[in-house]
Every structure is written in C-alpha cells, then in structure tokens.
Design an enzyme around this catalytic site. Structure first.
Site, PDB file in Angstrom:
ATOM      1  N   SER A 127      -4.809   2.729  14.230  1.00  0.00           N
ATOM      2  CA  SER A 127      -3.843   3.281  15.006  1.00  0.00           C
ATOM      3  C   SER A 127      -4.089   3.609  16.264  1.00  0.00           C
ATOM      4  O   SER A 127      -4.254   4.065  17.049  1.00  0.00           O
ATOM      5  CB  SER A 127      -2.734   3.281  14.575  1.00  0.00           C
ATOM      6  OG  SER A 127      -1.881   2.624  14.119  1.00  0.00           O
ATOM      7  N   ASP A 162       1.020  -1.081   0.288  1.00  0.00           N
ATOM      8  CA  ASP A 162       0.053  -0.389   0.115  1.00  0.00           C
ATOM      9  C   ASP A 162       1.078   1.289   0.120  1.00  0.00           C
ATOM     10  O   ASP A 162       0.434   2.219  -1.065  1.00  0.00           O
ATOM     11  CB  ASP A 162      -0.547   0.290   1.414  1.00  0.00           C
ATOM     12  CG  ASP A 162      -2.160  -1.072   1.538  1.00  0.00           C
ATOM     13  OD1 ASP A 162      -2.019  -1.527   0.018  1.00  0.00           O
ATOM     14  OD2 ASP A 162      -3.072  -1.473   2.036  1.00  0.00           O
ATOM     15  N   GLY A 163       2.258   1.494   0.696  1.00  0.00           N
ATOM     16  CA  GLY A 163       2.860   2.426   0.610  1.00  0.00           C
ATOM     17  C   GLY A 163       3.312   2.949  -0.892  1.00  0.00           C
ATOM     18  O   GLY A 163       3.615   4.285  -0.816  1.00  0.00           O
TER      19      GLY A 163
END
Length: 270
Positions: free
Chosen positions: A165, A48-49
């Site tokens: 997160s 995804d990065g």
C-alpha cells in the site's frame, strides 16, 4: 501425532465461530487436549488478520508451536487449508502423513526496552500527531536522518500488506529478505532521505535511534509489531533484523499454492 495439545483461534464472524465449535468437538473426540497455555498446535480460523493475532498471542512459544490455518476470511496469503478440509487435516495430523510438512516462514526480531518481539508481517514506528524524527543505522553505520510520519520494515511475506500500500515491492523470492520503507517523509532543502523501498537480507540489522524526546512517549511515537501495539515508554533505540527463528506453519504438499499464485488471485484476477 496422538493426544496433542491444541488451541483454536477464530475471528468473530458467525460462520467462523460455528466452524470453531465443529473443529473443537472433532479434536476432543480424537482425545486431543485443549489448552491456551502451552499448545503444540494452534488452529486458526479466519483471514490473515486472525493469523497475525494468533502469532502475537503465542509470540513466546514460536520455537514449539505449529500453526494450522483454515481460510475463513477475505484475504488469505498465509492460509494453507480450505474450511471444508477439516476432516482431512485431522486425519493427516493423526497419521503423521508424510505429505504434511512444515513451511518455515521468516520472522523479524525486534529488540526494544530489553524485550524481544517477533513479527511475521511487519513492524512500524509511526507518529501521526507530529513529525517523527529518528536516525536510521544499518549495521551500526548511519544511513539517513529520517523525519516524517514513520518507517516500516516487513518480511517478504508481509510485503503484500501495508508495504504494498505504501508503494513498496512485493517480494516473491524464497530468500530470507526484509524490506525497509518510509511513511510520508519530509522532503525539502533541509531534510532529505531515500524515500524508496530498500531490500535487505539476514546480514543486515536496522537500528532506529529516536531523536525527539516527544517520540519516546508512547502517546506520540507508536511501535506496532504486527497487530501488537507496544505501549511502554520507548528507550533511545529499536533494533530490527531477520530472526534465526522461523514460524512453523503446517501445509499439505499436494495442496500447496505458491505466493505468486496467491498474489495473482488477490490482486489481479477478476
């Protein structure tokens, strides 16, 4: 689709680079045209990065460009093809296969300093050096006066990243939604804010009015759009909303995995 223009964006790892060279050779053999200035298809090899970097690279061409994402990294919420499917994907594209469809993904539209930027994951306004202070408005109505380390707004697909997160919700809905959350807010008798995830839709626009002069200096208050750090000195106002423009990602219908399946695979299954 014949003789289309393409570019390949791969992460730095050896297996991805090898796969990139293999893909490039196959595309050139099919008479596709390699260009980094005005591609019709961006092939992404990585996680995804790598995809976020590709979106940032072609932020100015999102109305035109289509993305084909091969998973070759750790996380792959956006990928639609395994790295072993290169030959199949090129055949489907060449033949305009009816099962090859565009999956439109929601984008955030950010206006700052008279510039428009787009985010597929999230935008964050942060200050990890000193307390960030800004007024948060929703549809031009004052919502809260925020003090803390920052705020983040994510798309529904971006909710599985930083937002998760921070304790935000993972959004599985197919509706066009965005989520606002605070990062380490100050909470005492003098300063209070919501400090809970807030789900909004396309009818809402978030405005951040910067209070402290120090927060207008890029070294202290940072605006980060996916992987892009906006380093210009900020003006007094940042607006964020769901864009009418969507990101065009190619997928093959029989191979489609739901976001629920991807969430379970990434976070729950052993």
């Amino acid at each position: 689709m014949k003789n289309y223009e393409f570019i390949i964006i791969a992460n730095k790892y050896k297996n991805s680079q090898t796969l990139s060279e293999t893909l490039r050779a196959k595309l050139l053999a099919l008479k596709a045209i390699e260009t980094d200035s005005n591609p019709q298809i961006v092939f992404v090899i990585g996680g995804d990065g790598t995809f976020l970097k590709a979106v940032n690279e072609y932020n100015h061409l999102l109305k035109k460009v289509k993305f084909v994402i091969f998973k070759c990294g750790n996380l792959g919420f956006y990928e639609n093809f395994d790295h072993t499917q290169i030959d199949d994907v090129l055949t489907w594209i060449a033949n305009d296969d009816k099962n090859l469809k565009i999956n439109p993904l929601s984008l955030l539209e950010i206006v700052v300093n008279n510039q428009t930027l787009y985010a597929i994951n999230e935008v964050k306004f942060i200050n990890l050096t000193t307390t960030l202070s800004c007024q948060v408005l929703i549809n031009n109505q004052i919502f809260e006066n925020f003090r803390g380390s920052g705020v983040v707004v994510s798309t529904r697909t971006g909710s599985t990243g930083l937002m998760k997160s921070l304790g935000g919700a993972v959004v599985l809905s197919n509706h066009n939604l965005m989520q606002f959350h605070e990062i380490a807010p100050v909470a005492n008798n003098s300063y209070r804010s919501l400090n809970s995830p807030l789900i909004l839709d396309e009818k809402h626009e978030i405005t951040l009015k910067i209070n402290n002069q120090v927060d207008k200096i890029s070294d202290f208050g940072k605006l980060i759009v996916d992987t892009f750090v906006f380093n210009d000195k900020l003006n007094d106002e940042i607006t964020i909303k769901l864009s009418r423009l969507s990101l065009q990602v190619l997928e093959y219908s029989p191979n489609h995995y739901s976001l629920l399946t991807k969430v379970k695979k990434a976070f729950i299954q052993d």
